[in-house]
Write an enzyme that holds these catalytic residues in place. Sequence first.
Site, PDB file in Angstrom:
ATOM      1  N   TYR A  20     -14.294 -12.063   4.816  1.00 28.03           N
ATOM      2  CA  TYR A  20     -13.599 -11.656   5.938  1.00 28.03           C
ATOM      3  C   TYR A  20     -12.190 -12.314   6.086  1.00 28.03           C
ATOM      4  O   TYR A  20     -11.300 -11.621   6.373  1.00 28.03           O
ATOM      5  CB  TYR A  20     -14.364 -11.746   7.237  1.00 28.03           C
ATOM      6  CG  TYR A  20     -13.627 -11.774   8.567  1.00 28.03           C
ATOM      7  CD1 TYR A  20     -13.177 -10.427   9.018  1.00 28.03           C
ATOM      8  CD2 TYR A  20     -13.283 -12.798   9.332  1.00 28.03           C
ATOM      9  CE1 TYR A  20     -12.516 -10.295  10.265  1.00 28.03           C
ATOM     10  CE2 TYR A  20     -12.342 -12.478  10.429  1.00 28.03           C
ATOM     11  CZ  TYR A  20     -12.123 -11.249  10.869  1.00 28.03           C
ATOM     12  OH  TYR A  20     -11.485 -10.947  12.030  1.00 28.03           O
ATOM     13  N   SER A  36      -5.847  -8.260  11.275  1.00 28.25           N
ATOM     14  CA  SER A  36      -6.479  -7.382  11.869  1.00 28.25           C
ATOM     15  C   SER A  36      -6.230  -5.978  11.247  1.00 28.25           C
ATOM     16  O   SER A  36      -7.120  -5.162  11.502  1.00 28.25           O
ATOM     17  CB  SER A  36      -6.680  -7.344  13.340  1.00 28.25           C
ATOM     18  OG  SER A  36      -7.369  -8.670  13.771  1.00 28.25           O
ATOM     19  N   TYR A  41      -7.112  -3.613  21.253  1.00 32.31           N
ATOM     20  CA  TYR A  41      -8.100  -4.334  22.215  1.00 32.31           C
ATOM     21  C   TYR A  41      -8.004  -4.073  23.656  1.00 32.31           C
ATOM     22  O   TYR A  41      -7.905  -2.934  23.972  1.00 32.31           O
ATOM     23  CB  TYR A  41      -7.753  -5.968  21.956  1.00 32.31           C
ATOM     24  CG  TYR A  41      -7.896  -6.186  20.237  1.00 32.31           C
ATOM     25  CD1 TYR A  41      -8.948  -6.065  19.440  1.00 32.31           C
ATOM     26  CD2 TYR A  41      -6.694  -6.570  19.855  1.00 32.31           C
ATOM     27  CE1 TYR A  41      -8.933  -6.078  18.250  1.00 32.31           C
ATOM     28  CE2 TYR A  41      -6.581  -6.680  18.303  1.00 32.31           C
ATOM     29  CZ  TYR A  41      -7.918  -6.521  17.654  1.00 32.31           C
ATOM     30  OH  TYR A  41      -7.665  -6.580  16.168  1.00 32.31           O
ATOM     31  N   VAL A  88      -2.491 -10.358  14.231  1.00 31.30           N
ATOM     32  CA  VAL A  88      -1.805 -11.394  14.783  1.00 31.30           C
ATOM     33  C   VAL A  88      -0.966 -11.998  13.895  1.00 31.30           C
ATOM     34  O   VAL A  88      -0.020 -13.039  14.250  1.00 31.30           O
ATOM     35  CB  VAL A  88      -2.835 -12.688  15.222  1.00 31.30           C
ATOM     36  CG1 VAL A  88      -3.844 -12.349  16.461  1.00 31.30           C
ATOM     37  CG2 VAL A  88      -3.842 -13.058  13.803  1.00 31.30           C
ATOM     38  N   LYS A 148      -8.609  -4.604   8.994  1.00 28.01           N
ATOM     39  CA  LYS A 148      -9.952  -3.974   9.508  1.00 28.01           C
ATOM     40  C   LYS A 148     -10.022  -2.471   9.296  1.00 28.01           C
ATOM     41  O   LYS A 148     -11.332  -1.887   9.226  1.00 28.01           O
ATOM     42  CB  LYS A 148     -10.177  -4.528  10.917  1.00 28.01           C
ATOM     43  CG  LYS A 148     -10.447  -5.843  11.026  1.00 28.01           C
ATOM     44  CD  LYS A 148     -10.439  -6.261  12.557  1.00 28.01           C
ATOM     45  CE  LYS A 148     -10.319  -7.854  12.928  1.00 28.01           C
ATOM     46  NZ  LYS A 148     -10.109  -8.028  14.227  1.00 28.01           N
TER      47      LYS A 148
HETATM   48  O1  DON Z   1     -10.311 -13.133  12.862  1.00 28.64           O
HETATM   49  C1  DON Z   1      -9.151 -13.431  13.403  1.00 28.64           C
HETATM   50  O2  DON Z   1      -9.017 -14.069  14.536  1.00 28.64           O
HETATM   51  C2  DON Z   1      -7.972 -12.988  12.590  1.00 28.64           C
HETATM   52  N1  DON Z   1      -8.219 -13.224  11.123  1.00 28.64           N
HETATM   53  C3  DON Z   1      -7.342 -11.621  12.853  1.00 28.64           C
HETATM   54  C4  DON Z   1      -7.214 -11.442  14.399  1.00 28.64           C
HETATM   55  C5  DON Z   1      -6.393 -10.355  14.536  1.00 28.64           C
HETATM   56  O3  DON Z   1      -5.325 -10.054  13.827  1.00 28.64           O
HETATM   57  C6  DON Z   1      -6.093  -9.787  16.258  1.00 28.64           C
HETATM   58  N2  DON Z   1      -5.364  -8.796  16.164  1.00 28.64           N
HETATM   59  N3  DON Z   1      -4.244  -8.504  16.717  1.00 28.64           N
END
Ligand code: DON
Length: 304
Positions: free
Chosen positions: A189, A64, A240, A258, A67
């Site tokens: 994405y 993430s 978040y 993550v 993003k």
């Molecule tokens: O879309 C997802 O679930 C993952 N590619 C990214 C989520 C993420 O890194 C949330 N961050 N803490």
Amino acid sequence: MLDYQAILEEIHESLKKVENTGEVASYIPELANVPKDKFGIHLHLITGENYSVGDASEKLSIQSISKVLSLAKAFQLVGNDLLERVDVEPSGHPFNQLSLLELEDGIPRNPLINSGAIVIADILLSHLKNPKEDFLNFVRELAHDETISYSEKVAESERLTGFNNYAAANLLKAYGNLHNDVEDVLEFYFHQCSIMMDCRQLTNAFFVFANRGKCLKHIQHLTASQVKRINAIMLTCGFYDEAGEFAFEVGLPGKSGVGGGIVALLPHCFTIATWAPALNPKGNSYLGMQALEQFTTKTKLSIF
Ligand code: DON
């Protein structure tokens, strides 16, 4: 003058001893293979000095964190028009939450939750000639590093298990807030999330947000006003349902992923990245959060 190297070593040493109750993300199977005990920190001062400790030069899946970089590219391409398709309010919910999206007629709360980042990916798909190649080049330019690339393995692993993101993209499509095909947007994405970078490369790429829109090589990529806005979104939405906690404990704009990475920055002063793959229950790095809290407490360097 603060002894930054000694401070990083002290933080690293003290947290290595802490029992790490976090868990490595496993909903993307490829991420579950990363050893839980990796731990690195890299600090990059605006004046050019760099300080490193632990596994700061090992590549991690930025997830993430990407993003923020895709939001920056979208701002560059369409400016404030993107605000017609995504809001800038904290969601107070996990990154993959879907019900708010339905309640709010397909307008994601902000560009850093998954649904918001999928809308941003859609914007990039509509405006870039070769979206994956052009976006990677943008990240490489910001970081001044041609070695940065996608992990096809991680992207494919996420595609195979990405049911929640398929649900978000389909919901966006149903509300008319996705202009390209669901498959094409998610293909992009999943790739942006799969980018591999080490802590030093992350601090290089995020330098632009600490330096009023100019990258390491003094090229103006974003306006000062766009940088102000991106930093505000990181501060209020970057973690978040733990964004308040991060502002309270650390006091910097930042973004987690993550893969266990976190990047944070103090405008006009420094960028810092941590990596420790085990996550707390809110999906943010268990040790990374504590390392950054210790850093801003010891140095008294925060936006507050
Ligand atoms: O879309 C997802 O679930 C993952 N590619 C990214 C989520 C993420 O890194 C949330 N961050 N803490």
